[in-house]
Design an enzyme around this catalytic site. Structure first.
Site, short mmCIF file in Angstrom:
data_model
loop_
_atom_site.label_atom_id
_atom_site.label_comp_id
_atom_site.label_asym_id
_atom_site.label_seq_id
_atom_site.Cartn_x
_atom_site.Cartn_y
_atom_site.Cartn_z
N LYS A 297 51.70 37.28 50.59
CA LYS A 297 51.54 38.21 49.47
C LYS A 297 50.93 39.53 49.94
O LYS A 297 50.18 39.56 50.91
CB LYS A 297 50.72 37.56 48.34
CG LYS A 297 49.26 37.75 48.45
CD LYS A 297 48.50 37.38 47.18
CE LYS A 297 47.02 37.58 47.48
NZ LYS A 297 46.08 37.44 46.48
N LYS B 99 39.67 31.95 51.61
CA LYS B 99 38.61 32.91 51.91
C LYS B 99 37.55 32.31 52.81
O LYS B 99 36.97 33.00 53.65
CB LYS B 99 37.97 33.44 50.62
CG LYS B 99 38.85 34.43 49.89
CD LYS B 99 38.04 35.40 49.05
CE LYS B 99 38.95 36.44 48.41
NZ LYS B 99 38.25 37.31 47.47
N LYS C 135 45.17 43.72 49.46
CA LYS C 135 44.32 44.86 49.78
C LYS C 135 43.69 44.74 51.16
O LYS C 135 43.43 45.73 51.82
CB LYS C 135 43.14 44.91 48.79
CG LYS C 135 43.41 45.61 47.49
CD LYS C 135 42.11 45.63 46.68
CE LYS C 135 42.36 45.38 45.22
NZ LYS C 135 41.45 44.45 44.57
P1 TYM Z 1 42.33 40.73 42.30
O1 TYM Z 1 41.34 41.84 42.29
O2 TYM Z 1 42.58 40.03 43.60
O3 TYM Z 1 43.73 41.24 41.77
C1 TYM Z 1 43.88 41.91 40.52
C2 TYM Z 1 45.19 41.51 39.86
O4 TYM Z 1 46.30 41.82 40.71
C3 TYM Z 1 47.11 40.67 40.87
N1 TYM Z 1 47.69 40.71 42.23
C4 TYM Z 1 49.02 40.62 42.49
N2 TYM Z 1 50.08 40.50 41.67
C5 TYM Z 1 51.31 40.46 42.24
N3 TYM Z 1 51.52 40.54 43.58
C6 TYM Z 1 50.49 40.65 44.44
N4 TYM Z 1 50.72 40.74 45.75
C7 TYM Z 1 49.16 40.70 43.91
N5 TYM Z 1 47.92 40.83 44.45
C8 TYM Z 1 47.04 40.82 43.41
C9 TYM Z 1 46.17 39.49 40.70
O5 TYM Z 1 46.85 38.33 40.34
C10 TYM Z 1 45.28 40.00 39.59
O6 TYM Z 1 45.87 39.79 38.33
N6 TYM Z 1 39.76 36.91 40.32
C11 TYM Z 1 40.50 38.12 40.02
C12 TYM Z 1 39.69 39.14 39.23
C13 TYM Z 1 39.10 38.57 37.98
C14 TYM Z 1 39.81 38.22 36.81
C15 TYM Z 1 38.80 37.77 35.89
C16 TYM Z 1 41.15 38.24 36.42
C17 TYM Z 1 37.79 38.34 37.78
N7 TYM Z 1 37.60 37.84 36.51
C18 TYM Z 1 39.16 37.31 34.63
C19 TYM Z 1 41.48 37.79 35.15
C20 TYM Z 1 40.49 37.34 34.26
C21 TYM Z 1 40.93 38.78 41.32
O7 TYM Z 1 40.36 38.55 42.35
O8 TYM Z 1 41.96 39.66 41.18
#
Ligand code: TYM
Length: 327
Positions: free
Chosen positions: A193, A111, A196
């Site tokens: 991957k 990032k 969004k």
């Molecule tokens: P975020 O918002 O990027 O994504 C949310 C969830 O989706 C999963 N994910 C994917 N899984 C499979 N293939 C993909 N291409 C893919 N893209 C995203 C992510 O692994 C995630 O599970 N830091 C986290 C949000 C967060 C969080 C937490 C998660 C904040 N606090 C505490 C767990 C526990 C995030 O940015 O996810």
């Protein structure tokens, strides 16, 4: 019952990756665990956001979670910034996380390379806040996609160290990463991957895409010049489509190979597209219904925040006592 916590950033409509990697699992866990699911809006501030747009997206994402099967009667579903204990514990944990540890986080490296104009302190300490999200509920398990694994490992390290220094305070959480679907790849470049923030519309399936759009995107998915639908090293595009088809239909790789024996990639791509479109159709309909009832959504997130705060504040009192703050 064991405690589950997970979160998602409200930085746009969820992708098929978010859905298959995490949110579908969240819905499935609700009967067997005490589940806490949150919209990570504080995390979203690490990248510059337009205030009005962020506010709108938080609400949309909340509705999307419910539309995907997360049930506010069974689970605690809340917005992170409405539970102040996250930021409070985040600070305490930042003071117990090393600069070197945070410097090794690949998400930070990615990032900061992508946004060289805004490498802010929050972007750097993001994993301490994420650790706080998890530890403040004494979570046993955290269902996430593969890309969050490193943050989970850091959470475990920080919690373990804190317990050693101050006495047993936090439960050490386990990651829960599905066998299939943990890393859904871009349809345009299956070595990256699905994300969004991808600008290429054909790379990403949004969970609100219309059925025809979904099928069209799958028809265009990048594969290889081979013919056989089978899961093999080097066939990134086909492997990705097979993983998607497998999570959606419940079939394993051998069954899928048998199903498409003697058929070309064209038939297979259409079948995957149609299966995904069928799976997402009810999500889209439920989303539209929920967005028309803002009062209901508000009632849900306010109740969610209250329930979450009650649990989180209990941990926070303990933490304050342990580190020497006057509670
Ligand atoms: P975020 O918002 O990027 O994504 C949310 C969830 O989706 C999963 N994910 C994917 N899984 C499979 N293939 C993909 N291409 C893919 N893209 C995203 C992510 O692994 C995630 O599970 N830091 C986290 C949000 C967060 C969080 C937490 C998660 C904040 N606090 C505490 C767990 C526990 C995030 O940015 O996810």
């Amino acid at each position: 019952k064991k405690v589950i916590l997970s979160g998602i950033q409200p930085t746009g409509i969820f992708t098929l990756g978010n859905y298959l990697g995490a949110i579908k699992t969240w819905g499935q866990m609700q009967d067997d665990y005490h589940c806490c699911y949150m919209i990570a809006d504080l995390h979203a501030l690490t990248v510059r956001q337009e205030p009005a747009k962020l506010r709108k997206q938080v609400l949309e994402c909340y509705a999307l979670l419910l539309a995907c099967g997360v049930d506010p009667q069974k689970s605690i579903v809340f917005i992170q910034s409405q539970v102040p204990a996250h930021a409070e514990l985040g600070w305490v944990l930042s003071c117990n996380t090393q600069f070197g540890e945070l410097s090794r986080m690949t998400q930070f490296k990615d990032k900061s390379a992508k946004h060289p104009e805004n490498i802010n302190a929050g972007l750097f300490t993001y994993p301490s806040l994420m650790a706080a999200d998890i530890l403040v509920y004494q979570a046993d398990m955290v269902p996430v996609g593969e890309d969050q694994k490193q943050h989970l490992e850091l959470t475990r390290d920080v919690a373990g160290r804190f317990n050693n220094v101050y006495g047993n305070t936090f439960r050490i959480p386990e990651p829960y990463i599905g066998k299939q679907g943990a890393r859904i790849m871009s349809l345009a470049d299956p070595t990256r991957k699905m994300s969004k923030s991808d600008e290429n519309q054909n790379a990403t399936v949004s969970i609100l895409d219309k059925s025809e759009q979904i099928v069209k995107k799958f028809k265009r998915a990048v594969t290889d010049s081979d013919m056989e639908v089978c899961y093999k090293e080097g066939k990134d595009g086909i492997n990705n489509l097979m993983s998607i088809y497998s999570v959606v239909t419940g079939k394993n790789m051998d069954e899928i190979t048998a199903e498409f024996a003697g058929k070309g990639y064209g038939d297979f791509k259409v079948a995957v597209g149609e299966a995904v479109a069928e799976e997402l159709r009810p999500v889209r309909e439920e989303f539209d219904r929920l967005m028309a009832d803002k009062a209901y959504l508000e009632q849900c997130y306010r109740e969610g925040a209250e329930k979450a705060s009650r649990i989180a504040n209990r941990t926070m009192e303990k933490v304050k006592r342990k580190v020497g703050l006057i509670g």
